[in-house]
Design a protein around this motif. Structure first.
Motif: not given
Length: 158
Positions: A11-19, A50-54, A111-122
């Motif tokens: 999930r996307v980390a939504e609160d301070p505990a997730d972060r 945007v942080h994601v957490l498993a 999350a990148a798509r939700a922000h309207g991005l066309a590609a992801v770099d890393l």
């Protein structure tokens, strides 16, 4: 025959505990295991990322990743505002081989798509190139050091 549900959720980390859980995984993997100095592991980009957490069903954090977008990403991706930057992907030792890393990458891409991005770099550690290639990323440019670890830039159109 149906496939069993994974033993974790992403999930996307939504609160301070997730972060905090995200930062704890990064500390375990990058600082403790790989020897990255703690003072460079966390940066000013964390606040706007945007942080994601498993997490396991019992709440134990298994992995994390982050997406930079906007100006923060442009600084890392050659100035293209349509490209996000995936980074700080980390999976705990006990969760490796369970598909957590791939699920985190897909969550960052969503999350990148939700922000309207066309590609992801890393910037991939060179030992992880095959992992990212299997997920559709292509390496470009020369190898370079980051925190004393060899990396290559990679990109995937969304």
């Amino acid at each position: 025959m149906s496939r069993p549900e994974p033993a974790y959720t992403v999930r996307v980390a939504e609160d301070p505990a997730d972060r905090e859980a995200c930062f704890a995984v990064r500390k375990q993997v990058f600082v403790a295991e790989q020897g990255v100095p703690e003072e460079i592991e966390y940066d000013a980009h964390d606040a706007g990322a945007v942080h994601v957490l498993a997490v396991r069903a019992d709440g134990l954090p298994l992995g994390t990743g982050r997406l930079l977008h906007g100006e923060a990403a442009a600084a890392k991706t050659g100035g293209d505002p349509a490209v996000g930057s995936l980074g700080r992907l980390a999976v705990t030792r006990e969760a490796r081989g369970l598909g957590v890393g791939a699920a985190l990458v897909r969550a960052v891409e969503d999350a990148a798509r939700a922000h309207g991005l066309a590609a992801v770099d890393l910037h991939a550690q060179t030992h992880a190139l095959g992992f990212y290639e299997r997920l559709g990323y292509a390496a470009y440019g020369p190898e370079f050091p980051d925190a004393g670890i060899a990396h290559r830039a990679m990109r995937r159109p969304l």
